[in-house]
Design an enzyme around this catalytic site. Sequence first.
Site, PDB file in Angstrom:
ATOM      1  NE  ARG A  57      -2.999   0.225   3.258  1.00 51.57           N
ATOM      2  CZ  ARG A  57      -2.312   0.305   4.414  1.00 51.57           C
ATOM      3  NH1 ARG A  57      -1.560   1.372   4.664  1.00 51.57           N
ATOM      4  NH2 ARG A  57      -2.379  -0.672   5.303  1.00 51.57           N
ATOM      5  CE1 TYR A 109     -16.977  12.096 -14.884  1.00 53.87           C
ATOM      6  CE2 TYR A 109     -16.598  11.946 -12.529  1.00 53.87           C
ATOM      7  CZ  TYR A 109     -16.907  11.352 -13.729  1.00 53.87           C
ATOM      8  OH  TYR A 109     -17.147  10.007 -13.770  1.00 53.87           O
ATOM      9  CG  ASP A 183     -10.343  16.534 -13.437  1.00 60.96           C
ATOM     10  OD1 ASP A 183      -9.670  15.991 -14.341  1.00 60.96           O
ATOM     11  OD2 ASP A 183     -11.329  15.998 -12.904  1.00 60.96           O
ATOM     12  CE  LYS A 208     -13.467   8.683 -17.273  1.00 60.65           C
ATOM     13  NZ  LYS A 208     -13.793   9.890 -16.538  1.00 60.65           N
TER      14      LYS A 208
HETATM   15  C1  LIG Z   1     -14.046  10.193 -15.172  1.00 61.93           C
HETATM   16  C2  LIG Z   1     -13.646  11.481 -14.581  1.00 61.93           C
HETATM   17  C3  LIG Z   1     -13.361  11.595 -13.213  1.00 61.93           C
HETATM   18  C4  LIG Z   1     -13.527  10.426 -12.254  1.00 61.93           C
HETATM   19  O1  LIG Z   1     -12.598   9.441 -12.523  1.00 61.93           O
HETATM   20  P1  LIG Z   1     -12.843   7.858 -12.240  1.00 61.93           P
HETATM   21  O2  LIG Z   1     -11.592   7.256 -12.720  1.00 61.93           O
HETATM   22  O3  LIG Z   1     -14.058   7.463 -13.010  1.00 61.93           O
HETATM   23  O4  LIG Z   1     -13.060   7.735 -10.764  1.00 61.93           O
HETATM   24  C5  LIG Z   1     -12.928  12.812 -12.722  1.00 61.93           C
HETATM   25  N1  LIG Z   1     -12.817  13.878 -13.529  1.00 61.93           N
HETATM   26  C6  LIG Z   1     -13.097  13.815 -14.851  1.00 61.93           C
HETATM   27  C7  LIG Z   1     -12.947  15.033 -15.682  1.00 61.93           C
HETATM   28  C8  LIG Z   1     -13.519  12.627 -15.413  1.00 61.93           C
HETATM   29  O5  LIG Z   1     -13.817  12.586 -16.723  1.00 61.93           O
END
Ligand SMILES: *Cc1c(COP(=O)(O)O)cnc(C)c1O
Length: 396
Positions: A57, A109, A183, A208
């Site tokens: 971890r 998001y 983000d 993504k």
């Molecule tokens: C998908 C997404 C998240 C969340 O991520 P996960 O891997 O699904 O937990 C956060 N911010 C953006 C812009 C996203 O597209």
Amino acid sequence: MAQNGFLEQKPGFATIAIHAGQEPEKWKSGAVVPPIVTATTFKQPAPAEPIEFEYGRSGNPTRNTLEECLAALEDGKHGFAFASGLGAATTIYSLLSAGDHVVCCDDVYGGINRLFRNVVQRMGIEISFADFTNLEKVEKVFQANTKMVWMETPTNPMMKVIDIGAISKLAKKRSSDIIVVVDNTFLTPYLQKPLNFGTDIVVYSLTKYMNGHSDAIMGAAIVRDDKLAERLRFLQNAMGAVPSPMDCYLVNRSLKTLALRMEQHKKSSLIVANWLKKHPQVLSVMHPGLPEHPQHELARRQMSGHSGVFSFVMAGGLKESRKFLMSLQIFILAESLGGYESLAELPSLMTHASVPAEQRAELGITDSLIRLSIGLEDPEDLINDLEHAFKATFSK
Ligand SMILES: *Cc1c(COP(=O)(O)O)cnc(C)c1O
């Protein structure tokens, strides 16, 4: 390479993606591809004297390899991998304490919106949402106890571009202690490097574009500051939202083609957006790469191009949107984005269903707003697919 006056991509990105953190000398075997180390614990030659790792971890060789690569790609210093993008977000907001206040962009998001409204607020942390394309409005929501600023650019699904430098400056002018978080999931470091514009933490859903193959859920945080890194390292271990070595391997592998993939997403999405904007059943196209986008100039100063995600408003209402989405044959009707396969979705009922209806209405997330994630198929085939779906929807 810069295109259409966008910010020049620094040379060497693809080289860094392929080599940073990947040194074969790290492994006794000289393995060119970093091994998947599944061990959860590591032998110590003497009590409390680990060689490098002690427990899976707190650190794992496969994970560290990925974290080093992530930090290098971002012009950062420290990378942290998490079990999901929301796992990364949960760990980052845990830098805060009850009584603190967060300023967040309104068009964030859906999952972050839900996390902030339904979980973080319950922990005694206040959140204010504001339209980050309007600096005066942002300035008004700051409070004496503001400790964090959270933004996402381009926003989702409205594709508004936020001036990262201006917002960071605004926050730091009030207090250098305010942590600015961006983000960067929609663009990746190939197209935008927020740390170079005054950001403290870059957060990702690696699920993504970074992984790009729609086969692993993961997240990350990247920072430059050593002290902030120490706090995150502590929380990464203390809270435990860590990814598996298998998934770290997948994402690390995927980064090797990030530059190639993003270059193609960028080209194809602009081709499809330009086609859509001339279509009689399309009312508007939100794509920062189009000159008519309201923040196109800002996009060119801050980004090295736009990725494959964008939105458009089509004619008709929910009935037509449903028919259109269900008529697509190459685009897959699904949430998420950033994979090699093209996706289409209806934010009002899918990704943004958890955003309160009145906030959705304010933002313009109607039942006619479609979000696309342009994958790596031939753009001509994608255009033909869209044309076919429009015909199926609108011709008698
Ligand atoms: C998908 C997404 C998240 C969340 O991520 P996960 O891997 O699904 O937990 C956060 N911010 C953006 C812009 C996203 O597209």
